[in-house]
Design an enzyme around this catalytic site. Sequence first.
Site: not given
Length: 245
Positions: A9-11, A93, A95, A163, A169, A208, A229-230
């Site tokens: 997930n590049w967000k 998600h 976010e 999640e 993150g 994470s 993600g990251g």
Amino acid sequence: MRRKLIAGNWKMNGLSRDLVEVERLRGAIGQPEADILICPPATLIARMVRIAEGAPFAIGGQDCHWAPAGAHTGDISARMLADAGATAVILGHSERRADHGETSELVARKVAAARQAGLLAIVCVGETEAERDAGRTLEVVGAQLRASLPPGVDPRGLAVAYEPVWAIGSGRTPTGAEIAAVHEGLRATLAASFGPAAEGMRILYGGSVKPGNAAEILALPGVDGALVGGASLRAEDFAAIIAAA
Ligand code: PGA
């Protein structure tokens, strides 16, 4: 046996120059044991789909509107994602739930739209740290999941991502036992809706996931993949997670 799914997930990250990471990923992963999905921002989907041609990964969106088309300025429909070459979409998600006030009821409408467009819907659920501390994790994620599933949806077009909001993150993760317990609870929730078909559904863990913890998390009972993600932004890190699957 459920085939694992590793989804990146590049967000809201990624410009044209970052497409090189996907080229590098292509060169780095060989023939992976798992299904691989990358969900870039919508602006990069069509170009990434071209890079993914003949490669062992698919491209997905990060959200969609519940309507197929219409007067919804700034939104993107599931049909548009599919038209750009996406085969999946992340929905609900945390976010989106936090930044845009998305409710599980809205998420259910989006899931229906995604299925209508032929996309795999990855439905995200997760507790806040306060909810975990209060011992309410299973209750919270179970209720989110039930309310995020539209009536009559075909379980074959669905995956779930657990999640924990506080793990996203943050570099922190629940213990292996805690993750396994939530996945077991979510599968029971799916079984209540879908019966034996729940056994074939994938429940991913996200929050994470890094090259250093991926093997341990992916080996947990009931964990059918990861939403990353990251660590999905750099080919080297994402390839290491894929290799751990
Ligand atoms: P993270 O994000 O891997 O950067 O924690 C996961 C996610 O939000 O999907």
